[in-house]
Write an enzyme that holds these catalytic residues in place. Sequence first.
Site, mmCIF file in Angstrom:
data_model
loop_
_atom_site.group_PDB
_atom_site.id
_atom_site.type_symbol
_atom_site.label_atom_id
_atom_site.label_comp_id
_atom_site.label_asym_id
_atom_site.label_seq_id
_atom_site.Cartn_x
_atom_site.Cartn_y
_atom_site.Cartn_z
ATOM 1 N N HIS A 1 70.402 0.221 -30.677
ATOM 2 C CA HIS A 1 70.725 1.590 -30.257
ATOM 3 C C HIS A 1 69.518 2.516 -30.331
ATOM 4 O O HIS A 1 68.641 2.358 -31.175
ATOM 5 C CB HIS A 1 71.900 2.157 -31.064
ATOM 6 C CG HIS A 1 71.664 2.317 -32.534
ATOM 7 N ND1 HIS A 1 71.144 3.466 -33.096
ATOM 8 C CD2 HIS A 1 71.902 1.478 -33.576
ATOM 9 C CE1 HIS A 1 71.079 3.331 -34.403
ATOM 10 N NE2 HIS A 1 71.531 2.130 -34.735
ATOM 11 N N ASP B 1 69.675 6.081 -30.486
ATOM 12 C CA ASP B 1 69.835 7.315 -31.251
ATOM 13 C C ASP B 1 69.525 7.101 -32.725
ATOM 14 O O ASP B 1 69.601 5.985 -33.236
ATOM 15 C CB ASP B 1 71.257 7.854 -31.098
ATOM 16 C CG ASP B 1 72.305 6.848 -31.552
ATOM 17 O OD1 ASP B 1 72.300 5.714 -31.030
ATOM 18 O OD2 ASP B 1 73.121 7.188 -32.437
ATOM 19 N N ASP C 1 65.960 2.511 -37.782
ATOM 20 C CA ASP C 1 67.372 2.374 -37.417
ATOM 21 C C ASP C 1 67.627 3.217 -36.171
ATOM 22 O O ASP C 1 67.911 4.402 -36.273
ATOM 23 C CB ASP C 1 68.234 2.850 -38.580
ATOM 24 C CG ASP C 1 69.710 2.757 -38.326
ATOM 25 O OD1 ASP C 1 70.115 2.078 -37.381
ATOM 26 O OD2 ASP C 1 70.467 3.409 -39.075
ATOM 27 N N GLU D 1 75.349 5.471 -31.327
ATOM 28 C CA GLU D 1 75.880 4.525 -32.316
ATOM 29 C C GLU D 1 76.090 5.212 -33.653
ATOM 30 O O GLU D 1 77.054 4.912 -34.376
ATOM 31 C CB GLU D 1 74.915 3.347 -32.472
ATOM 32 C CG GLU D 1 75.444 2.207 -33.334
ATOM 33 C CD GLU D 1 75.120 2.325 -34.826
ATOM 34 O OE1 GLU D 1 75.621 1.511 -35.609
ATOM 35 O OE2 GLU D 1 74.366 3.246 -35.203
ATOM 36 N N GLU D 2 75.206 6.132 -33.996
ATOM 37 C CA GLU D 2 75.264 6.764 -35.313
ATOM 38 C C GLU D 2 76.494 7.642 -35.501
ATOM 39 O O GLU D 2 76.854 7.972 -36.624
ATOM 40 C CB GLU D 2 73.997 7.600 -35.550
ATOM 41 C CG GLU D 2 72.711 6.777 -35.651
ATOM 42 C CD GLU D 2 72.643 5.925 -36.902
ATOM 43 O OE1 GLU D 2 73.570 5.998 -37.726
ATOM 44 O OE2 GLU D 2 71.659 5.190 -37.066
ATOM 45 N N ASP E 1 70.192 -4.748 -35.907
ATOM 46 C CA ASP E 1 70.391 -3.409 -36.463
ATOM 47 C C ASP E 1 70.584 -3.448 -37.973
ATOM 48 O O ASP E 1 71.254 -2.589 -38.542
ATOM 49 C CB ASP E 1 71.621 -2.775 -35.778
ATOM 50 C CG ASP E 1 71.792 -1.300 -36.101
ATOM 51 O OD1 ASP E 1 70.820 -0.671 -36.545
ATOM 52 O OD2 ASP E 1 72.912 -0.789 -35.914
ATOM 53 N N HIS F 1 68.355 6.530 -42.618
ATOM 54 C CA HIS F 1 68.997 7.848 -42.518
ATOM 55 C C HIS F 1 68.328 8.915 -43.379
ATOM 56 O O HIS F 1 68.937 9.960 -43.622
ATOM 57 C CB HIS F 1 70.485 7.785 -42.882
ATOM 58 C CG HIS F 1 71.312 6.989 -41.921
ATOM 59 N ND1 HIS F 1 72.682 6.993 -41.921
ATOM 60 C CD2 HIS F 1 70.956 6.149 -40.914
ATOM 61 C CE1 HIS F 1 73.138 6.191 -40.967
ATOM 62 N NE2 HIS F 1 72.093 5.665 -40.352
#
Length: 396
Positions: free
Chosen positions: A75, A77, A136, A168-169, A191, A373
């Site tokens: 992904h 994002d 990520d 995705e997040e 991922d 994150h």
Amino acid sequence: MTSVERFISYAKIETTAGNGSDKEVSNNKILDLTDLLLNQLQQLKPDKISVNNFGIINAKFYGNDKKDMIAFLAHMDTSPQASGKNVKPQLIKKYDGKDIKLNENLTLSVKEFPHLKNAVGHDILTTDGNTLLGADDKAGITIIMESLINVLKDKHHRSLEIIFTTDEEIGLDAHHVSLNDIESKYGYTIDGGDYKDLECESFNAYSMQVKVIGKSIHPGSAKDKLVNASTVLTNFHNSLPLYLRPEETEKKQPFYHLCQINGTEEKATAEYIIRSFDTYEIEKMIELAKFTAKRMNEHLNYEAISLDIRSQYKNMKVILDKNPDILKEVESIYKKHKIDYTYSPIRGGTTGSQLSFMNLPCPNLGTGGYNYHGRYEYLDLFEMDKMIEIVTDLMK
């Protein structure tokens, strides 16, 4: 372009997920990376390529053997939990095992993050302490792109489907994938974290929105009249099990996680996620939250608290257990490279957590990224390059 140069070029593009929508991508800035990847894939001359209104790319490269087409997903994002603007990766050559000073105020500590010890002697990328890094999942995109280039050079590969998703997040990408375009029988999401981890088990996941309507009365005459919505919400939160929170749990232990809270005397809201690997357990956790709200409303003598609880994704192990050949295939690649793999549960979810229940079974593989994150995120470049070797072999 080296793999690290490719990753950095992706990391510098701001792709923070925004608020979800059923009509378009959550943040138009993500489309800058869509455009770049679309151009790079087109240069590789795919047999088919498409992009939908969410910025999700699907590119197919038909192979020259009789194996089923296989999908590889990552992904674009990045998490809204930390800034993804002006990302400035810092390259640490041959990491010496000591604490890393990210900036004047922030240190990546070995004591706090002991997994750093496994990166001794490796080149790693860190943040500058002001943003997340974006491994990520831009490390996943890098691994897929580098592997794809490798097999296309050899002109011998199976039929491949490359799917780069958005949002995705915030849990929306699987719902926005154009399912009718997918030709693969199964796939792999790239991922994860540790490159030795094979992940075929994820949480069962629910969201919980809590709304509280209070009764605002001047504090000078508030006795027996005022119902402070913020206080009620605080009491609700504190009534949930104290030690079933992310900071108190690990491995297969479940949790309630308070993501956001806002409030005044008159109105208060909170956003939670509820997670468990066990279906029965998560049902009991939901019952407990509902019972807590019910008893508090009874005590207040009106419907002060309301809950909106929704399923987000399920444990993909249910599906992958029915498709053991998918895992045997990747096991054989790890054995070929003499890598001691382990099966690890994901304390989270991936695109594959949802797609596995949408007729595309997808275990998850690592990238070499850690501390996702947030500003302590780092990428072990040795591990990322090892994953390029593994994914290259999967594509052959």
